[in-house]
Design a protein around this motif. Structure first.
Motif, PDB file in Angstrom:
ATOM      1  N   GLU A   9     -11.461  -2.494  -1.562  1.00  0.00           N
ATOM      2  CA  GLU A   9     -10.455  -2.931  -2.539  1.00  0.00           C
ATOM      3  C   GLU A   9     -11.072  -3.247  -3.903  1.00  0.00           C
ATOM      4  OE1 GLU A   9      -6.421  -2.899  -2.569  1.00  0.00           O
ATOM      5  OE2 GLU A   9      -7.799  -2.441  -0.954  1.00  0.00           O
TER       6      GLU A   9
ATOM      7  N   HIS B 127     -10.499  -0.457  -6.068  1.00  0.00           N
ATOM      8  CA  HIS B 127      -9.097  -0.283  -6.482  1.00  0.00           C
ATOM      9  C   HIS B 127      -8.753  -1.221  -7.634  1.00  0.00           C
ATOM     10  CE1 HIS B 127      -8.043   1.100  -2.104  1.00  0.00           C
ATOM     11  NE2 HIS B 127      -9.097   1.703  -2.607  1.00  0.00           N
TER      12      HIS B 127
ATOM     13  N   GLU C 183      -6.116   3.784   1.212  1.00  0.00           N
ATOM     14  CA  GLU C 183      -4.919   3.021   1.557  1.00  0.00           C
ATOM     15  C   GLU C 183      -4.283   3.515   2.855  1.00  0.00           C
ATOM     16  OE1 GLU C 183      -5.027   0.417   0.188  1.00  0.00           O
ATOM     17  OE2 GLU C 183      -4.722   0.356  -1.967  1.00  0.00           O
TER      18      GLU C 183
ATOM     19  N   GLU D   4       0.823  -1.208   0.000  1.00  0.00           N
ATOM     20  CA  GLU D   4       0.000   0.000   0.000  1.00  0.00           C
ATOM     21  C   GLU D   4       0.856   1.256   0.000  1.00  0.00           C
ATOM     22  OE1 GLU D   4      -2.691  -0.718   3.245  1.00  0.00           O
ATOM     23  OE2 GLU D   4      -4.138  -1.685   1.909  1.00  0.00           O
TER      24      GLU D   4
ATOM     25  N   HIS E 140      -6.250   1.841   5.459  1.00  0.00           N
ATOM     26  CA  HIS E 140      -5.962   0.394   5.486  1.00  0.00           C
ATOM     27  C   HIS E 140      -4.643   0.095   6.191  1.00  0.00           C
ATOM     28  CE1 HIS E 140      -8.517  -0.245   1.602  1.00  0.00           C
ATOM     29  NE2 HIS E 140      -9.236   0.071   2.651  1.00  0.00           N
TER      30      HIS E 140
ATOM     31  N   HIS F 162     -11.662  -4.298   4.035  1.00  0.00           N
ATOM     32  CA  HIS F 162     -10.678  -4.256   2.959  1.00  0.00           C
ATOM     33  C   HIS F 162     -11.250  -4.776   1.638  1.00  0.00           C
ATOM     34  CE1 HIS F 162      -6.589  -4.653   1.115  1.00  0.00           C
ATOM     35  NE2 HIS F 162      -6.558  -3.451   1.643  1.00  0.00           N
TER      36      HIS F 162
HETATM   37 FE   LIG Z   1      -5.782  -1.507   0.771  1.00  0.00          FE
END
Ligand SMILES: [Fe+2]
Ligand SMILES: [Fe+2]
Length: 311
Positions: free
Chosen positions: A208, A211, A128, A97, A131, A204
């Motif tokens: 995610e 992402h 991120e 990350e 996270h 997550h």
């Molecule tokens: Fe992440």
């Protein structure tokens, strides 16, 4: 008067197409971010005690599962190993990350600050940040150490995150995100697992997914628009990243920390058919996609095979 030919229109459409598409994708991702984003500090109960008899990671996803060594281990030692592997994977996640944040910052440096594409990249960086802090807290809560990747790869990534090309960056991003994501999708619904770990992996997985979408769309565009040398270079660097990834995936120090012989454990993991199956299943969604857009060719493909992630 200038005449506009069919060819001009086609060139214009080709030039605008990927960019317009890029803005639309980013707009949808921003909408989804507005609806489904979490603050782990508020969302999860960090003060709740660790639950007796619950795993930090599903046993089938622990590297030694189903090996001769595993069969000799007590249940307590297996659970201990799962706790250390969860910390090792969370440490790896933080490493990725931090690299990704820098790649994203580099990616947007020359782009329009008011575009959706840039706004979304900044949103992802914020995701991120949360996270990485969440993973670090989880490691501490499990009373395991933070596991660093070997120095040589730590430094290799220092170079990569500074000089990598755009498609190379997004290919590496997907590698970091998709396999861990596959494991986390099996972890959060698992009732044998610690409530805190389930909460962390659920947050997550939800965030995610965006992402992965962003990186896939951008990589797909790049593999069409980037110059040939860059496409070739992406195949090579992505294959090398897969090799490094599979080496760094679980830090072998975890075996020593639960009282096992490090060399023997590493050898048994390498020989394990179950483990190979787990890693290849985890990578399949990604390798199918990369194959589709032409990243898995030539030397790059051979590197992928040597990583053990591609059958
Ligand atoms: Fe992440
Ligand atoms: Fe991510």
């Amino acid at each position: 008067m200038t005449t506009v030919t069919e060819r001009d229109i086609r060139l214009l459409r080709d030039a605008l197409g990927p960019l317009r598409d890029r803005e639309q994708v980013a707009e949808r991702l921003l909408e989804s971010s507005a609806k489904h984003s979490f603050d782990p500090d508020k969302e999860l109960d960090w003060d709740a005690p660790i639950e007796d008899g619950k795993w930090f990671w599903p046993p089938e996803l622990v590297s030694l599962y189903d090996t001769p060594l595993w069969r000799k281990m007590s249940e307590e030692q297996r659970m201990d190993l799962a706790r250390h592997e969860a910390a090792s994977l969370a440490s790896l996640g933080i490493w990725f990350e931090i690299i990704l944040m820098q790649l994203l910052v580099r990616h947007i440096y020359d782009k329009s600050v008011t575009s959706n594409h840039v706004r979304y990249a900044l949103t992802e960086i914020a995701d991120e940040c949360r996270h990485s802090m969440m993973f670090a807290k989880m490691i501490q809560k499990g009373e395991a150490p933070a596991y660093q990747v070997p120095r040589v790869y730590h430094n290799m990534a220092r170079v990569l995150k500074t000089v990598s090309t755009t498609p190379g960056s997004f290919a590496a991003t997907l590698l970091g995100e998709e396999i861990l994501d596959w494991m986390q999708r099996l972890t959060f619904p698992d009732e044998r697992v610690q409530t805190l770990v389930r909460g962390v992996t659920r947050i997550h997985v939800v965030e995610e997914a965006r992402h992965v979408r962003y990186a896939r769309e951008e990589l797909r565009r790049q593999m069409v628009t980037a110059p040939r040398w860059e496409q070739e270079f992406t195949r090579l660097s992505c294959g090398e990243a897969a090799r490094v990834f599979s080496v760094c995936f679980v830090n072998p120090q975890v075996y020593e920390n639960v009282g096992l012989d490090r060399r023997e454990a590493v050898a048994q993991v390498r020989a394990s058919g179950h483990r190979r199956e787990v890693m290849q299943s985890g990578a399949r969604r990604l390798t199918d996609f990369l194959d589709d857009i032409g990243v898995l060719r030539g030397v790059g493909r051979r590197l992928w095979k040597s990583s053990g992630l591609l059958a």
